[in-house]
Design a protein around this motif. Sequence first.
Motif, short mmCIF file in Angstrom:
data_model
loop_
_atom_site.label_atom_id
_atom_site.label_comp_id
_atom_site.label_asym_id
_atom_site.label_seq_id
_atom_site.Cartn_x
_atom_site.Cartn_y
_atom_site.Cartn_z
N CYS A 119 0.86 -1.18 0.00
CA CYS A 119 0.00 0.00 0.00
C CYS A 119 0.90 1.23 0.00
O CYS A 119 2.12 1.10 0.01
N CYS A 166 1.12 3.62 2.37
CA CYS A 166 1.48 4.18 3.68
C CYS A 166 3.00 4.24 3.78
O CYS A 166 3.69 3.40 3.23
N ILE A 169 -1.80 3.88 8.85
CA ILE A 169 -2.53 2.69 8.44
C ILE A 169 -3.54 3.08 7.37
O ILE A 169 -3.89 4.26 7.24
N CYS A 170 -3.97 2.09 6.59
CA CYS A 170 -4.97 2.35 5.57
C CYS A 170 -5.82 1.09 5.41
O CYS A 170 -5.50 0.06 6.00
N CYS A 230 -3.50 -2.12 4.41
CA CYS A 230 -2.61 -2.79 5.37
C CYS A 230 -3.35 -3.25 6.62
O CYS A 230 -2.80 -4.02 7.41
ZN ZN Z 1 -1.42 1.04 4.36
#
Ligand code: ZN
Length: 481
Positions: free
Chosen positions: A23, A25, A38-39, A42
């Motif tokens: 991702c 991040c 965080i997203c 993840c």
């Molecule tokens: Zn992420």
Amino acid sequence: MMYKTVIGLEIHAQLKTETKAFCSCRADVFDLEPNTVICPVCTGQPGTLPVLNERVVEFAVMAGIAMNCTINRRSVFDRKNYFYPDLPKGYQITQYFFPIAENGYLYLVYGEEKRSIRIRRIHIEEDAGKMVHQGTESITGSSGSHLDLNRCGVPLIEIVTEPDLKSPVEARIFMELLRDTLRALGVCSGDMEKGALRCDANISMVDESGRSSNRVEIKNINSFKFVEKALEFEQERISKALASGVDVAKETRSWNFSSKETYSMRSKEEENDYRYFPEPDLPELIISDDLIERIERSLPELPWEKVERFMEQYSLPGYDASVLASDSEISSYFEEIAQATGKPKESSNWIMGEVMRLMNDRQLSLEEVKVSPENFKELFDLIEQGKISNKIAKDIFPVIVENGKSPTQLVREKGLQQIDDDTVIEDAVRKAMNDNPAAVQQFRDGKEGVLGYFVGAVMKATKGKANPSKANEIARRLLRD
Ligand code: ZN
Ligand code: MN
């Protein structure tokens, strides 16, 4: 009964990429506010898909080439399934069946011995999050636990050695070699204390008849010193057990750094407990010859290549070369000074002596201790021309570090010029002879060793500023008279 120690390591190295493995991040999450990096990807939210970070692949290939591995043109991501609160997806993306690199080796140099330690495989995987337990180090006895998912999806390579290491000290040296290699490549910070490099160690012991004990795994060792200490502890524990006729349990243990012993965590799980299967959300990873060639061409000088070059180019002893080459900042600083002064061995002595000692004693970084190459040249010239002694040079070195003043100026300001004036030295010798006639007699009776006493007296009288070889020569002459 004599036992042979058999050690293999599994090392997790955090890759120094800008972003996480799958991702966007950021990847450097150390010490950041929990759960701020965080997203949905993840943290494994429904409907999200991973996208592989190209830099992760490049870094893994770099590490593979540096460790003499075969780079697999085709590798595959797999899911390693298990439940733990720090793993919100319920599985870790890794490479189980087809890793990106395998069958390599690194040369371990220890004393007179140079042996290749085989690398079984290197694979790419993602990190899990972290649990923070209230009031205790571990979940046992804690009143509650917090979850920090920042580390979820941070890219790692796992490096697995064959069980080729024969002692705890070799395991520690191998870890240092690996750190130096990854740092030279620029793919990992190598900071064990920050968790960027983590080590699991497997140890078993074999008796003279070739019968092996069960294998014990020590998990999550987070310092170079503890790699050695934890393995020493296990070596002792296992050989005692074998000597008394019982085998040790096949289990996973952990190192307690305050009590300096290992303790049992759990009986060892089997690999098939993880239900590995190919990751359906990522295609196979195909690596082109072009990429491999490009990376091979751009590979920086590796630590052992630097050691050889230093020995050849600067005629340094192997020990000096390996100390200096182990850190790229130190080694380039050394090269600057050696080139400015034209005195490589002296430069090496000063860096390994005064510079490293100051860094160590005062907990300073190299940047803070950096005396300019020009100032080093001046300092060496002052010594060579006999204007100051080595001792005075060492005394003023911390002052040069502190205020960056030129050595010549400092010597003049503080009146530290070496005393070359024969009459001053003669006076000091004569005074010492008057003070201690017995010592004079001893010298004249043939006890040459007493000379040191008179030279010492001269140095004391001149506050260390007398030219030592002159003091020696004059004391000898006057004592003979
Ligand atoms: Zn992420
Ligand atoms: Mn792993």
